[in-house]
Scaffold this active site. Structure first.
Site, PDB file in Angstrom:
ATOM      1  CE  LYS A 158      -8.760  -5.985   4.086  1.00 42.24           C
ATOM      2  NZ  LYS A 158      -7.291  -5.402   4.440  1.00 42.24           N
ATOM      3  CG  LEU A 196      -1.342  -7.656   4.948  1.00 46.03           C
ATOM      4  CD1 LEU A 196      -0.173  -8.538   4.563  1.00 46.03           C
ATOM      5  CD2 LEU A 196      -1.698  -7.020   3.678  1.00 46.03           C
ATOM      6  CB  CYS A 253       4.314  -9.735   3.323  1.00 45.80           C
ATOM      7  SG  CYS A 253       2.957  -9.008   2.598  1.00 45.80           S
ATOM      8  CB  THR A 295       2.553   2.163   4.423  1.00 45.18           C
ATOM      9  OG1 THR A 295       2.939   0.830   4.564  1.00 45.18           O
ATOM     10  CG2 THR A 295       1.168   2.107   3.821  1.00 45.18           C
TER      11      THR A 295
END
Length: 318
Positions: free
Chosen positions: A54, A82, A139, A202
């Site tokens: 992760k 996140l 991000c 995504t």
């Protein structure tokens, strides 16, 4: 492909980035946590080709407020934000437990600005037990008005180039599909000497509650994953392989549930695949894909998985 990846004895094993992988099936970042829940309760994660942990930031993050996940037709939307304990906590408290298992550990890293990316990269470069880095460039760059690092080729080039100067470990870039032409951002990474490309992250989506008449996610939009995005991932892998397949290895991720899904990624040009959302409803899916790939190779008479990489490009549809 042997210039990029070297086959080993087993039909699924090879050497890539100077690292020996027992098979080309990895778990995707964010969908397998840090692997310990599965390792301690379900199966030996040593069976995996690799595990991408992760996402890690320099300091701990609490993530977004709820609601952060919503099921959609053939997939899910997430806006976790996140959330993570920070790279130092990971290295001291989680990584030592992962080192007990015989699998490749890849750290997914991100930052709110270039400085944070570099801090995380530099920290992990010195961390024993992390074999490679995967950059999450979807991000928002807080110093440039919130535009994602992966949306602007120049910004992306600068980030990858600077990270390559401070780390000796293989550097993979996970590209965002939320761009007009993914080959442009791929080109920026290739020119900056990335070691590999991961396609895709995504897709931006939204779900609305028709009774409350408002977005379901607290952040309104989120990342769409799951079977619904398989055709998009396959198309983008195919496009990037067509232009840069001989220059950089591609890791496929997006919509993979079965071995047949994974095979589409390989035929489009991926040398490895990551299993993501499928882990939520079938945590054994990576093992099923590994077994399915072996069966497919035997059925078709192939000696090694590398024989099918990019093979769809050689076919002419009449």
């Amino acid at each position: 492909m042997e210039k990029i990846v070297k086959p080993l004895e087993d039909s699924l094993s090879y050497e890539l980035f100077g690292i020996k992988f027992k098979n080309p099936v990895w778990t995707a970042s964010g969908c397998f946590s840090y692997g310990l829940e599965v390792a301690e309760n379900l199966y030996d994660i040593s069976k995996l080709g690799a595990m991408v942990v992760k996402g890690l930031s320099y300091k701990p993050r609490t993530g977004n407020p709820p609601q952060r996940i919503v099921e959609t037709p053939a997939g899910m939307l997430n806006s976790i934000g996140l959330q993570n304990p920070g790279v130092e906590y990971f290295s001291k408290n989680i990584l030592p437990k992962l080192r007990k298992y015989d699998t490749i550990i890849i750290a997914n890293v991100f930052g709110e600005d270039e400085e944070e990316y570099l801090k995380v990269g530099e920290f992990l470069d010195k961390t024993e037990g992390v074999h490679a880095l995967e950059l999450n460039v979807s991000c928002p760059n807080v110093k440039k008005g919130g535009i994602a690092f992966g949306s602007d080729p120049d910004t992306l080039y600068n980030l990858v180039y600077k990270l390559k100067q401070i780390t000796s470990k293989p550097l993979l870039v996970k590209l965002s599909p939320n761009v007009t032409d993914i080959t442009q951002t791929a080109q920026a990474c290739v020119e900056a000497k990335t070691d590999g490309l991961v396609l895709i992250n995504t897709l931006l989506g939204m779900a609305i509650d028709v009774n409350k008449e408002q977005p379901i996610l607290a952040t309104k939009t989120g990342g769409l994953s799951g079977p619904a995005i398989l055709p998009v991932a396959v198309r983008m892998i195919y496009q990037v392989f067509e232009k840069y397949g001989s220059a950089v290895p591609i890791i496929g991720v997006g919509g993979i549930t079965t071995a047949e899904d994974a095979l589409q990624h390989f035929l489009a040009g991926a040398v490895a695949v990551q299993i993501g959302t499928a882990n939520f409803y079938d945590p054994y899916s990576p093992l099923k894909v590994i077994e399915g790939l072996k069966n497919h190779l035997n059925k078709k008479g192939y000696k090694h998985i590398l024989e099918i990489i990019g093979k769809a490009h050689k076919l002419k549809i009449t």
